[in-house]
Design a protein around this motif. Structure first.
Motif, PDB file in Angstrom:
ATOM      1  N   THR A  88       0.827  -1.207   0.000  1.00 19.11           N
ATOM      2  CA  THR A  88       0.000   0.000   0.000  1.00 19.11           C
ATOM      3  C   THR A  88       0.861   1.257   0.000  1.00 19.11           C
ATOM      4  O   THR A  88       0.485   2.278  -0.558  1.00 19.11           O
ATOM      5  CB  THR A  88      -0.912   0.036   1.249  1.00 19.11           C
ATOM      6  N   SER A  89       2.031   1.162   0.629  1.00 18.11           N
ATOM      7  CA  SER A  89       2.924   2.333   0.705  1.00 18.11           C
ATOM      8  C   SER A  89       3.560   2.649  -0.647  1.00 18.11           C
ATOM      9  O   SER A  89       4.068   3.744  -0.853  1.00 18.11           O
ATOM     10  CB  SER A  89       4.048   2.078   1.711  1.00 18.11           C
ATOM     11  N   VAL A  90       3.552   1.667  -1.560  1.00 16.57           N
ATOM     12  CA  VAL A  90       4.163   1.890  -2.876  1.00 16.57           C
ATOM     13  C   VAL A  90       3.139   1.634  -3.995  1.00 16.57           C
ATOM     14  O   VAL A  90       3.491   1.243  -5.106  1.00 16.57           O
ATOM     15  CB  VAL A  90       5.412   0.978  -3.072  1.00 16.57           C
ATOM     16  N   ALA A  91       1.850   1.888  -3.655  1.00 17.86           N
ATOM     17  CA  ALA A  91       0.771   1.503  -4.572  1.00 17.86           C
ATOM     18  C   ALA A  91       0.756   2.289  -5.883  1.00 17.86           C
ATOM     19  O   ALA A  91       0.234   1.810  -6.885  1.00 17.86           O
ATOM     20  CB  ALA A  91      -0.577   1.657  -3.864  1.00 17.86           C
ATOM     21  N   ASN A  92       1.300   3.506  -5.875  1.00 12.23           N
ATOM     22  CA  ASN A  92       1.364   4.285  -7.117  1.00 12.23           C
ATOM     23  C   ASN A  92       2.568   5.230  -7.041  1.00 12.23           C
ATOM     24  O   ASN A  92       3.264   5.275  -6.018  1.00 12.23           O
ATOM     25  CB  ASN A  92       0.051   5.066  -7.341  1.00 12.23           C
ATOM     26  N   ILE A  93       2.779   5.976  -8.125  1.00 14.43           N
ATOM     27  CA  ILE A  93       4.001   6.795  -8.208  1.00 14.43           C
ATOM     28  C   ILE A  93       4.025   7.861  -7.102  1.00 14.43           C
ATOM     29  O   ILE A  93       5.062   8.107  -6.487  1.00 14.43           O
ATOM     30  CB  ILE A  93       4.109   7.460  -9.608  1.00 14.43           C
ATOM     31  N   GLU A  94       2.861   8.441  -6.840  1.00 15.64           N
ATOM     32  CA  GLU A  94       2.815   9.477  -5.805  1.00 15.64           C
ATOM     33  C   GLU A  94       3.267   8.898  -4.460  1.00 15.64           C
ATOM     34  O   GLU A  94       4.041   9.518  -3.721  1.00 15.64           O
ATOM     35  CB  GLU A  94       1.371   9.976  -5.716  1.00 15.64           C
ATOM     36  N   ARG A  95       2.801   7.703  -4.165  1.00 15.52           N
ATOM     37  CA  ARG A  95       3.189   7.078  -2.887  1.00 15.52           C
ATOM     38  C   ARG A  95       4.660   6.671  -2.887  1.00 15.52           C
ATOM     39  O   ARG A  95       5.317   6.700  -1.853  1.00 15.52           O
ATOM     40  CB  ARG A  95       2.291   5.876  -2.602  1.00 15.52           C
ATOM     41  N   ILE A  96       5.164   6.267  -4.024  1.00 14.47           N
ATOM     42  CA  ILE A  96       6.595   5.911  -4.076  1.00 14.47           C
ATOM     43  C   ILE A  96       7.427   7.184  -3.821  1.00 14.47           C
ATOM     44  O   ILE A  96       8.440   7.142  -3.121  1.00 14.47           O
ATOM     45  CB  ILE A  96       6.959   5.244  -5.424  1.00 14.47           C
ATOM     46  N   ARG A  97       6.943   8.315  -4.342  1.00 14.70           N
ATOM     47  CA  ARG A  97       7.646   9.579  -4.052  1.00 14.70           C
ATOM     48  C   ARG A  97       7.592   9.894  -2.559  1.00 14.70           C
ATOM     49  O   ARG A  97       8.556  10.377  -1.976  1.00 14.70           O
ATOM     50  CB  ARG A  97       7.012  10.738  -4.838  1.00 14.70           C
ATOM     51  N   ASN A  98       6.427   9.607  -1.954  1.00 12.15           N
ATOM     52  CA  ASN A  98       6.277   9.824  -0.507  1.00 12.15           C
ATOM     53  C   ASN A  98       7.274   8.957   0.262  1.00 12.15           C
ATOM     54  O   ASN A  98       7.913   9.411   1.220  1.00 12.15           O
ATOM     55  CB  ASN A  98       4.829   9.501  -0.102  1.00 12.15           C
ATOM     56  N   VAL A  99       7.433   7.709  -0.199  1.00 11.10           N
ATOM     57  CA  VAL A  99       8.408   6.804   0.424  1.00 11.10           C
ATOM     58  C   VAL A  99       9.812   7.391   0.281  1.00 11.10           C
ATOM     59  O   VAL A  99      10.604   7.396   1.237  1.00 11.10           O
ATOM     60  CB  VAL A  99       8.320   5.392  -0.222  1.00 11.10           C
ATOM     61  N   ALA A 100      10.097   7.925  -0.898  1.00 13.99           N
ATOM     62  CA  ALA A 100      11.432   8.502  -1.129  1.00 13.99           C
ATOM     63  C   ALA A 100      11.708   9.633  -0.132  1.00 13.99           C
ATOM     64  O   ALA A 100      12.833   9.760   0.375  1.00 13.99           O
ATOM     65  CB  ALA A 100      11.539   9.002  -2.566  1.00 13.99           C
ATOM     66  N   THR A 101      10.681  10.425   0.196  1.00 14.17           N
ATOM     67  CA  THR A 101      10.914  11.507   1.171  1.00 14.17           C
ATOM     68  C   THR A 101      11.176  10.923   2.569  1.00 14.17           C
ATOM     69  O   THR A 101      11.980  11.464   3.320  1.00 14.17           O
ATOM     70  CB  THR A 101       9.737  12.510   1.252  1.00 14.17           C
TER      71      THR A 101
END
Ligand code: ADP
Ligand code: ASP
Ligand code: MG
Length: 409
Positions: free
Chosen positions: A11-24
């Motif tokens: 769920t934390s990497v479900a789409n590109i926006e969330r993957i960017r959130n993970v990167a932060t």
């Protein structure tokens, strides 16, 4: 400087926006002066879809087919690891991705449910030393047959803890879609309470009894290697749940958590002769067929001449279990054989059981008040499990949560 392993679930990497959130989130740890290795799952839903494709084309009955299952099903994590490394690079953070075989993370060759044998930390350490982030595809490794393996569903947790152990990391943070470990699945009981701490032993029981928030093997590994594990959410900055040694929990509640599993099937054989060797004749073929038998009860009739045996197996093993029982038919001479897939196991867990009495009675009374019939009971030092009709699972979990007053801190 600390070395942190961060694991991000589907769920934390479900789409590109969330993957960017993970990167932060990753950058935040780096900015705090830490070294960071990241383990990622596949994007939410992807593994299920891949498993679906595989089952469309193969019944998966051979080792050769299971090797291809792993080839397909492991691919979701490869995609996410590359995407996260790219997002980090775009933020100006040096990052590179790793597949299991590139580390290498070595496993046995039990395709679909491989166990980790060894992780060589050198390649990851070399990346971390340069101040870069290593992004590892979870869930996968390389078997001693040289082929890609997967670690069983939910296996990225185990990848993360194993990597933390191999790197001697200071902490392993498991980011998921709930903000910690709760007294029971918060999606079932809205009054479930977040636990600040849970002992490794209790978490191990909870996971193996069905609480899928952590894969059982990841807890086992954390316990054996003394890995500090924290479960938290990637969607907020709230503190999570820490896995600790039992002594670190000051006030012991009677019960720490309630777990449940719908992955159960019950088999009953009636009127087997009550003489030595019958259980061995029954459970031998089941073991040979690799069926994992869980709960067992045996009832001897009043005249002591015959006995009924009931046991449970995972739903997916029911057909092979029935075939194995059939093999033993000549020896067992049972009168009838029944199978029931509509059962669930509900368990209460807590080290407090060692020092409190009357816990089983509270459990049975709470179920009786809801008119829930108990089919099988099994216990260990820190858990009591009951098998009930599947339709009452949620009712039972809620009733027990209330009976043990688990909503209050
Ligand atoms: P991820 O994809 O991050 O690995 P999972 O779906 O595997 O996430 O695990 C998280 C889920 O575990 C939660 O959404 C929750 O429904 C479930 N869960 C079951 N029991 C518990 C519990 N006791 N505490 C927290 N979550 C639980
Ligand atoms: N993607 C894998 C699964 O869905 C592994 C994991 O998420 O832990 O089972
Ligand atoms: Mg999971």
């Amino acid at each position: 400087m600390a070395l942190i392993v961060q694991k991000f679930g589907g769920t934390s990497v479900a789409n590109i926006e969330r993957i960017r959130n993970v990167a932060t989130k990753v950058r935040k740890e780096l900015d705090a002066g830490n070294q960071v290795a990241v383990v990622v799952s596949a994007m939410a839903g992807v593994t299920n879809q891949l498993v679906g494709h595989v089952s469309e084309v193969s019944p998966l009955v051979t080792q050769a087919a299971w090797s291809e299952y792993d080839q397909v099903v492991s691919s979701g994590e490869q995609v996410t690891s590359g995407l996260l490394a790219l997002c980090l690079q775009q933020m100006g953070v040096g990052a590179r991705s790793f597949c299991g075989w590139q580390i290498p993370l070595k496993t046995d060759s039990a395709h679909g449910k491989a166990r980790i044998a060894e992780i060589d930390p050198a390649a990851i350490q070399a990346v971390l030393k340069k101040g870069m982030v290593a992004v590892v595809a979870g869930f996968q490794g390389v078997g001693d047959d040289g082929r890609i393996t997967t670690l069983g569903r939910g296996g990225s947790d185990t990848s993360a803890v194993a990597l933390a152990a191999a790197l001697k990391a200071d902490r392993c943070d498991i980011y998921t879609d709930v903000d910690g470990v709760y007294t029971t699945d918060p999606r079932i009981v809205s009054g479930a309470r977040k636990l600040e701490k849970i002992s490794y032993e209790e978490m191990l029981e909870m996971a193996s009894l069905g609480a899928k928030v952590l894969q059982t093997r990841s807890v086992e590994m954390a316990m054996n290697h003394g890995v500090v594990v924290q479960v938290l959410t990637s969607f907020a900055d709230t503190p999570g749940t820490l896995l600790v040694n039992e002594e670190e929990i000051v006030e012991q509640k009677r019960i720490t958590g309630i777990a449940f599993s719908r992955d159960e099937a019950r088999i009953t054989l009636t009127e087997i002769a009550n003489i030595p060797g019958m259980s061995a004749a029954l459970f031998g073929p089941l073991a040979d067929a690799n069926v994992n038998v869980d709960m067992i009860v045996q009832n001897v009739t009043e005249d002591s001449k015959s006995t009924d045996i009931t046991f449970t197996v995972p739903k997916g093993d029911l057909d092979s279990a029935m075939a194995a029982v059939d093999k033993a038919k000549t020896k067992l001479q049972y009168k009838s054989l029944h199978a029931d897939k509509n059962v669930a196991k509900v368990s209460i867990v807590g080290v407090g059981m060692r020092s409190h009495s009357g816990i089983a009675q509270t459990m049975f009374q709470a179920l009786a008040e809801k008119n829930i019939n108990i089919l099988v009971i099994s216990t260990s030092e820190i858990k009591i499990s009951v098998l009930i009709s599947e339709e009452y699972t949620e009712l039972a979990v809620r009733a027990l949560h209330a009976a043990f007053e688990m909503e209050q801190a």
